[in-house]
Design a protein around this motif. Structure first.
Motif, PDB file in Angstrom:
ATOM      1  N   ALA A 116      16.634 -65.810  -9.649  1.00 32.45           N
ATOM      2  CA  ALA A 116      15.468 -66.471  -9.994  1.00 32.45           C
ATOM      3  C   ALA A 116      14.274 -65.416 -10.450  1.00 32.45           C
ATOM      4  CB  ALA A 116      14.689 -67.216  -8.739  1.00 32.45           C
ATOM      5  N   THR A 117      14.522 -64.148 -10.222  1.00 35.78           N
ATOM      6  CA  THR A 117      13.802 -62.999 -10.874  1.00 35.78           C
ATOM      7  C   THR A 117      14.316 -62.311 -12.202  1.00 35.78           C
ATOM      8  OG1 THR A 117      14.314 -61.552  -9.475  1.00 35.78           O
ATOM      9  CG2 THR A 117      12.560 -62.428  -8.743  1.00 35.78           C
ATOM     10  N   ALA A 118      15.550 -62.877 -12.534  1.00 35.19           N
ATOM     11  CA  ALA A 118      16.116 -62.489 -13.583  1.00 35.19           C
ATOM     12  C   ALA A 118      15.747 -62.881 -14.786  1.00 35.19           C
ATOM     13  CB  ALA A 118      17.613 -62.630 -13.432  1.00 35.19           C
ATOM     14  N   PRO A 119      16.090 -62.417 -15.988  1.00 32.31           N
ATOM     15  CA  PRO A 119      15.461 -62.934 -17.362  1.00 32.31           C
ATOM     16  C   PRO A 119      16.169 -64.361 -17.490  1.00 32.31           C
ATOM     17  CG  PRO A 119      16.750 -60.816 -17.750  1.00 32.31           C
ATOM     18  CD  PRO A 119      16.573 -61.058 -16.224  1.00 32.31           C
ATOM     19  N   LEU A 120      17.341 -64.635 -17.056  1.00 33.30           N
ATOM     20  CA  LEU A 120      17.791 -65.874 -17.263  1.00 33.30           C
ATOM     21  C   LEU A 120      17.014 -67.270 -16.655  1.00 33.30           C
ATOM     22  CD1 LEU A 120      20.608 -66.482 -18.390  1.00 33.30           C
ATOM     23  CD2 LEU A 120      21.522 -66.504 -15.993  1.00 33.30           C
ATOM     24  N   PRO A 121      16.661 -68.013 -17.829  1.00 33.62           N
ATOM     25  CA  PRO A 121      15.972 -69.187 -16.841  1.00 33.62           C
ATOM     26  C   PRO A 121      16.910 -69.916 -16.068  1.00 33.62           C
ATOM     27  CG  PRO A 121      16.567 -69.543 -19.431  1.00 33.62           C
ATOM     28  CD  PRO A 121      16.861 -68.231 -19.166  1.00 33.62           C
ATOM     29  N   LEU A 122      16.165 -70.305 -15.162  1.00 34.06           N
ATOM     30  CA  LEU A 122      16.937 -71.207 -13.850  1.00 34.06           C
ATOM     31  C   LEU A 122      17.521 -72.292 -14.572  1.00 34.06           C
ATOM     32  CD1 LEU A 122      17.112 -70.158 -11.336  1.00 34.06           C
ATOM     33  CD2 LEU A 122      15.169 -71.418 -10.661  1.00 34.06           C
ATOM     34  N   GLU A 123      17.002 -73.012 -15.347  1.00 30.96           N
ATOM     35  CA  GLU A 123      17.621 -74.132 -15.934  1.00 30.96           C
ATOM     36  C   GLU A 123      19.241 -73.565 -16.466  1.00 30.96           C
ATOM     37  OE1 GLU A 123      14.787 -73.260 -16.676  1.00 30.96           O
ATOM     38  OE2 GLU A 123      13.682 -75.077 -15.851  1.00 30.96           O
ATOM     39  N   ALA A 124      19.330 -72.753 -17.321  1.00 28.35           N
ATOM     40  CA  ALA A 124      20.282 -72.358 -17.775  1.00 28.35           C
ATOM     41  C   ALA A 124      21.283 -71.891 -16.894  1.00 28.35           C
ATOM     42  CB  ALA A 124      20.105 -71.078 -18.670  1.00 28.35           C
ATOM     43  N   ALA A 125      20.836 -71.079 -15.969  1.00 29.69           N
ATOM     44  CA  ALA A 125      21.769 -70.550 -14.801  1.00 29.69           C
ATOM     45  C   ALA A 125      22.336 -71.768 -13.970  1.00 29.69           C
ATOM     46  CB  ALA A 125      20.874 -69.628 -13.782  1.00 29.69           C
TER      47      ALA A 125
ATOM     48  N   THR B 171       6.673 -58.506   3.776  1.00 28.44           N
ATOM     49  CA  THR B 171       7.717 -59.244   2.845  1.00 28.44           C
ATOM     50  C   THR B 171       7.062 -60.362   2.199  1.00 28.44           C
ATOM     51  OG1 THR B 171       9.426 -58.799   4.536  1.00 28.44           O
ATOM     52  CG2 THR B 171       9.834 -60.862   3.217  1.00 28.44           C
ATOM     53  N   THR B 172       6.339 -60.988   2.546  1.00 30.41           N
ATOM     54  CA  THR B 172       5.477 -62.080   2.004  1.00 30.41           C
ATOM     55  C   THR B 172       4.848 -61.691   0.747  1.00 30.41           C
ATOM     56  OG1 THR B 172       4.987 -63.083   4.166  1.00 30.41           O
ATOM     57  CG2 THR B 172       4.079 -64.308   2.391  1.00 30.41           C
ATOM     58  N   LEU B 173       4.230 -60.365   0.782  1.00 25.79           N
ATOM     59  CA  LEU B 173       3.406 -60.074  -0.508  1.00 25.79           C
ATOM     60  C   LEU B 173       4.402 -59.398  -1.512  1.00 25.79           C
ATOM     61  CD1 LEU B 173       1.143 -58.512  -1.608  1.00 25.79           C
ATOM     62  CD2 LEU B 173       1.326 -56.603  -0.536  1.00 25.79           C
ATOM     63  N   LEU B 174       5.606 -59.099  -1.072  1.00 25.63           N
ATOM     64  CA  LEU B 174       6.600 -58.604  -2.241  1.00 25.63           C
ATOM     65  C   LEU B 174       7.104 -59.712  -2.901  1.00 25.63           C
ATOM     66  CD1 LEU B 174       8.324 -55.602  -0.360  1.00 25.63           C
ATOM     67  CD2 LEU B 174       6.206 -55.706  -2.004  1.00 25.63           C
ATOM     68  N   ARG B 175       7.447 -60.937  -2.016  1.00 23.70           N
ATOM     69  CA  ARG B 175       8.123 -61.995  -2.565  1.00 23.70           C
ATOM     70  C   ARG B 175       7.047 -62.969  -3.475  1.00 23.70           C
ATOM     71  NH1 ARG B 175      12.606 -64.224  -0.916  1.00 23.70           N
ATOM     72  NH2 ARG B 175      11.870 -66.258  -1.106  1.00 23.70           N
TER      73      ARG B 175
ATOM     74  N   GLN C 224       8.841 -57.961 -15.355  1.00 23.58           N
ATOM     75  CA  GLN C 224       8.688 -56.450 -15.343  1.00 23.58           C
ATOM     76  C   GLN C 224       9.120 -56.256 -14.019  1.00 23.58           C
ATOM     77  OE1 GLN C 224       7.139 -54.336 -17.560  1.00 23.58           O
ATOM     78  NE2 GLN C 224       6.680 -56.108 -18.839  1.00 23.58           N
ATOM     79  N   ILE C 225       9.485 -57.004 -13.052  1.00 19.13           N
ATOM     80  CA  ILE C 225       9.968 -56.521 -11.683  1.00 19.13           C
ATOM     81  C   ILE C 225      11.292 -56.744 -11.325  1.00 19.13           C
ATOM     82  CG2 ILE C 225       9.576 -57.618  -9.473  1.00 19.13           C
ATOM     83  CD1 ILE C 225       6.627 -57.508  -9.798  1.00 19.13           C
ATOM     84  N   ALA C 226      11.833 -55.981 -10.650  1.00 25.73           N
ATOM     85  CA  ALA C 226      13.246 -55.686 -10.210  1.00 25.73           C
ATOM     86  C   ALA C 226      13.000 -55.925  -8.479  1.00 25.73           C
ATOM     87  CB  ALA C 226      14.033 -54.531 -10.568  1.00 25.73           C
ATOM     88  N   TYR C 227      13.047 -56.960  -7.970  1.00 26.09           N
ATOM     89  CA  TYR C 227      12.926 -56.941  -6.258  1.00 26.09           C
ATOM     90  C   TYR C 227      14.243 -56.592  -5.818  1.00 26.09           C
ATOM     91  CZ  TYR C 227      12.013 -59.980  -2.456  1.00 26.09           C
ATOM     92  OH  TYR C 227      12.149 -60.326  -0.985  1.00 26.09           O
TER      93      TYR C 227
END
Ligand code: HEM
Ligand code: ATP
Ligand code: ATP
Ligand code: MG
Ligand code: MG
Lengths: 218, 244, 51, 209, 218, 209
Positions: free
Chosen positions: A81-90, D46-50, D69-72
């Motif tokens: 969900a945080t990756a550049p891929l849109p979730l719809e596509a995934a 954890t809540t803040l980072l999410r 920009q973020i890698a989690y």
């Protein structure tokens, strides 16, 4: 997206993966039907198209169970969900992978199972056509159900309950086409309806699934 | 004065507390009168005999079962678009009422079917659609129960209601295509005003439909109030319990 | 009591089932509503004590 | 070399399970900077980072410069037990459009384990693989939730080196941890931003109070 | 042991738990059968006993999926294996809890579902009797399958595949008893066989399950 | 007060996934004693502890005094997300035939969380609950795998206190950890018992060599 597809397929083919098991389940349901309703050939061939469609639907449903659940549990979904891929596509890609590992083998194997149940000779073409047109819709709708129940422990059965009513139109038109085909009647109308449902689902459901998944991950 | 002010839980509770006594009384009177009228003081039908008396239960219940879903669809949309908590909770409160109405329609229909069609159940499109509706209600309620966070639950169930409604319409067509059916056509078309039921049966029927409608509104208001109180309790407890 | 003829069981069954279901729905709603009210009152009382 | 905007958080309020957890939180994370989050268990790290990673919506306040920009990296590593170390890493590299996974393998000494299935790794080895994933995202802002759990001293040092190298390239890191990492970083004590239980700002239950 | 039973039941009744969902799945399978094979009452009543047995079996199977898997994933199984409770007893209790939350509701609800499928009036007693005698065996055998596949991600379908052949004898005798009952024939022989299978399974399978589980945890 | 036999391990050899990991390991854990296991990631600590707990069979050597004496706590806590803190704890107390869970709640300051569902706890709160479980087992020998993961300093102190109290009652503890617990305990470096990769004694594949 290619990466996701490749990975899902690789996982399916690994030990414990889903490939072939949908097929096996389909086989076993078809095998158990004669045991449970008795062996008369006339009765069997009357219900053959319906049983095959029902078996395909259940096989699909069962393998959906962990389509997203596994990725949720080990944290992959959060990362996706945080990756550049849109979730719809995934989600579309995941549905595609599911279809390739479950729906497609069922379509290819259906004629064989038809033999086991004395399917009328005229029915094979229609059975395969209806399954080929209908199973993609099953995968896409199933992805929606999986997204709805992600994060719910023991969500598998709840998912079945939520999805099955959604499967009703697909099942009706699909089984109707196969049945009419087997009886030698015109089956193009239900087949066209089926194609319509599949197109609409493939085009629209990923948006609903992605929306629902975003809500669920929160 | 905007209508949306009633989306405030406190305003809603005040208003609904003011309305409820009247609603409950009216519902009790209408349902009571209609059922007594229908049961004791209407003649038997020539063809259907005394079973025609079931109509005063069956039709209003069926009507409310559909309307409840429709109401849930509207309130779900309001929640998704404007995020008024009361709206989501009203949908939650209405679902069990809809479920019971569906169940009543199914049971009375089945009891009617035995003498009329000689069987409890046939796979008639209308009956089948109702069974599917029953499943939708079950799934919707189960999903509400299964999700821990109330806002997430509201989001997910609203989406389910939305998507489910589309598929419910689709199922209706599919089911009609699949089987042509035995069931009565609509005999009280609201739009045209024409009707196929004699007046003796018609007036108590209308009264009963009104009563069921009032009962539905009263129940939903009351149950929404309950849901609001539960949320408020939760909020208060969380505020006190979070001492870590 | 009207004469229900040979359909007495069905008609009475339908009325009985409906009334039972409706009564159950109303009673369950009321019970839950009362419980919720009581829980809220308790929580509010406690909240005042805590300040 | 990254050219990220700084990550600017102003007057942030967050909630978990409908209960406000933190409020009034503001900080700026400039390129090249690291910020260590501290706070007792249950303080809301954890809540803040999410929230910063976009996995949940804030109650209020603004977050600028986080999008894409973020890698989690959270408590779970997102590894597939039935894929090998290399396959796991390559998957994430492809998802994030990066090519080479060798630097990541080297940074955490994963070469000897390269062909093992991830499911057969020990707890610390899994974590190393999870951290190596950050190197293949190509994202400038690392948001890490207790990254050193179950790592031994040598692996903690690898991690500190990796963070230092990342900062040296103009990246930034936000790390919630209970132990001392030996990094030269500012410390943010989240406990001081505890949401006031009485004047609760905008929680989802707030409408009911 | 009481504690384990209580906990499993409590979990089943909690949100997201399994109670009622097996029943829902049973309902849905029965519902989908007419959609797939068509609405003719004659055909339906001919296949009703078989379909109901098959539906019960599948509902059981689906809910087995996570009987042990959830406990494995969160580490409970490891801890239970080191607890003073013998593993055989623990697994028997888990099977019992599964039957109470899945099998028993199915038995009680079966007559209602019989209505939907136009089951012949003489069939109800035999259907309920055969289900009551047969479903405990399904739970116990299923526990064995769950123990066999514990620790395998996506084990659900593999488990179905492994269990289904083991279910065949139970299914045959159970469905046969229900079918003969519905047709007004003597059904005591298959019923006696079914009772025998169930007794043997309940007495012996927990040992096999515990042995298999100990191997799987290693 | 426990009256346990000492736990005596002699010449133990263990394997994981068919590969020997440790060999020639001997030690005695007397009542009242604590032993801290150290070793790099992948050294075999988890495997050793699981073997002692009886979850897997040793390749060779003897373990005396472990049967029904050991309370094991691994990487996973065995908590049910849908049961409350109290319900989780009471379940384990009943399984182990103990009655009172209050001391366990008090020892880890869980009273304020008592009615929360375990699934809504933060990582450290979950861990505290997992550790509290040890107190309701009534078992003398605690076998703990990285017990302090995600605990803050205060919680680590609670844990150390609990261990000290347990030792004071004649219990014993075997703890694998990467951090310093401030306990007065012997240290066993498992790395020195690394199984010889050439003379691999008795792995399951040995028959084929
Ligand atoms: C389980 C079985 C049944 C179900 C689920 C069912 C369902 C419904 C529904 C949904 C409606 C509302 C339709 C509308 O307002 O447009 C309805 C109306 C009605 N049903 Fe049934 N029905 C069942 C059995 C029967 C039977 C057996 C009879 C009588 C022979 C019957 C007679 C009627 C009549 C007269 C109406 C009123 C139609 C109208 O005025 O709109 N139903 N039913
Ligand atoms: N559903 C919920 N209802 C009420 N409180 C909740 C819920 N979910 C989480 N919380 C609380 O929110 C707080 C913040 O949790 P969070 O996981 O962010 O803490 P954390 O700082 O990461 O702690 P740790 O160091 O233990 O990981 C905790 O006190 C937790 O108990
Ligand atoms: N199936 C397998 N095949 C080969 N090696 C394996 C297999 N499973 C585990 N191993 C290896 O066995 C070793 C011992 O693992 P173990 O989990 O006991 O380590 P540990 O000391 O607990 O490490 P950590 O501190 O990281 O938790 C590791 O090097 C691991 O990679
Ligand atoms: Mg945390
Ligand atoms: Mg370890």
């Amino acid at each position: 997206m290619r990466a996701l597809l490749k990975r899902d397929l690789a996982l399916a083919f690994r030990a414990g993966g889903g490939f072939g098991l949908g097929l096996a389940f389909f086989l076993i349901v078809t095998l158990l039907v004669p045991f449970s309703i008795g062996p008369e050939p006339g009765l069997l061939s009357a219900i053959a198209p319906g049983v095959l469609w029902l078996g395909a639907l259940l096989a699909c449903l069962l393998s959906l169970d962990r389509l997203l659940a596994l990725d949720y549990e080990d944290g992959t979904l959060d990362l996706l969900a945080t990756a550049p891929l849109p979730l719809e596509a995934a989600l579309s890609v995941k549905a595609l992978a599911h279809w390739l590992t479950t729906g497609l083998p069922l379509v290819l194997a259906a004629p064989l199972f038809g033999l086991l149940l004395n399917l009328a000779p005229s029915g094979y073409v229609w059975l395969v056509a209806s399954l080929a047109l209908g199973t993609p819709a099953l995968s896409v709708i199933g992805t929606f159900g999986a997204a709805l129940t992600v994060g719910i422990k023991r969500g598998g059965l709840l998912m079945s309950l939520l999805i099955l009513p959604l499967y009703v139109p697909t099942l009706i038109f699909g089984a109707e086409a196969a049945r009419r085909g087997a009886e030698g009647l015109a089956a193009t109308t239900p087949l066209a309806m089926l194609a319509g449902i599949t197109c609409a689902c493939v085009a629209l459901m990923p948006f609903a699934s992605a929306a629902v998944l975003r809500m669920g991950l929160r | 004065m905007s209508l949306w002010q009633y989306a405030n839980p406190v305003k809603f509770l005040t208003l609904s507390a003011r309305l409820q006594p009247t609603l409950w009384a009216a519902a009790a009177i209408c349902v009571g009168t209609a059922l007594i009228w229908g049961f004791f003081f209407t003649p038997d039908d020539i063809r259907q005999g005394s079973t025609v008396k079931i109509i005063y239960l069956h039709v209003p219940a069926a009507l409310m079962a559909i309307n409840a879903w429709f109401m849930m669809l509207v309130t779900s949309l309001i929640w998704l678009v404007r995020r008024h908590h009361v709206s989501a909770l009203a949908a939650k409160a209405a679902a069990p009422v809809g479920l019971v109405m569906t169940l009543i329609a199914l049971i009375t229909g089945a009891l009617w079917g035995q003498p009329m069609w000689g069987t409890w159940w046939v796979w008639d499109p209308r009956l089948t659609s109702f069974l599917i509706l029953f499943l939708f209600y079950l799934g919707y309620i189960a999903l509400w129960e299964a999700v821990e966070d109330p806002d997430t639950a509201a989001d997910l169930t609203s989406m389910l209601c939305l998507v489910g409604s589309v598929f419910a319409v689709l199922s209706r067509y599919a089911v009609k295509f699949w089987n042509q059916g035995l069931h009565q056509g609509t005999s009280v078309p609201v739009v045209t005003g024409g009707r196929s039921v004699a007046d003796v049966f018609f007036y108590p029927l209308v009264l009963s439909m009104l009563g069921f409608g009032l009962l539905f509104v009263a129940l939903v208001l009351y149950r929404t109030g309950t849901e609001i109180r539960l949320r408020r309790t939760r909020a208060l407890q969380a505020r006190m319990g979070r001492d870590l | 009591m009207p004469d229900l003829g040979k359909y007495a069981v069905e008609v009475l069954g339908a009325y009985g089932a409906t009334l039972v279901l409706l009564a159950a729905l109303v009673l369950v709603s009321l019970r839950r509503g009362r419980a919720a009210r009581a829980a809220l009152d308790a929580a509010e009382a406690e909240g005042h004590r805590h300040g | 070399m990254f050219e990220p905007l700084p990550l600017v958080v102003s007057d942030l309020a967050i909630a978990r399970g409908g209960v406000p957890v933190l409020q009034g939180l503001s900080f700026t994370l400039a390129p090249g900077g690291a910020l260590v989050l501290r706070g007792a268990n249950g303080a809301g790290k954890t809540t803040l980072l999410r929230t910063l990673a976009g996995l949940q919506a804030p109650l209020g306040g603004r977050i600028v410069g986080a999008e894409e920009q973020i890698a989690y990296a959270g408590h779970a590593d997102g590894l597939k037990a039935m894929l090998s170390v290399v396959e796991n890493l390559r998957f994430w590299a492809e998802v994030f459009g990066q090519g080479d996974i060798k630097p990541a393998l080297d940074a955490y000494a994963l070469q000897p384990l390269a062909d093992r299935l991830a499911g057969t790794l020990s707890a610390g080895q899994k974590r190393r693989l999870g951290l190596a994933r950050l190197l293949v995202t190509g994202r400038p802002v690392w948001v890490l939730d207790e990254p050193t759990v179950s790592l031994d001293a040598a692996a903690v040092a690898m991690f500190a080196d990796a963070v230092r190298a990342h900062l040296g390239q103009g990246g930034a890191a936000l790390i919630a941890t209970h132990i001392d990492l030996g990094l030269d970083a500012e410390v943010l004590e989240v406990g001081t931003f505890r949401a006031d239980p009485v004047a609760r700002a905008g929680a989802s239950d707030e409408a009911f109070l």
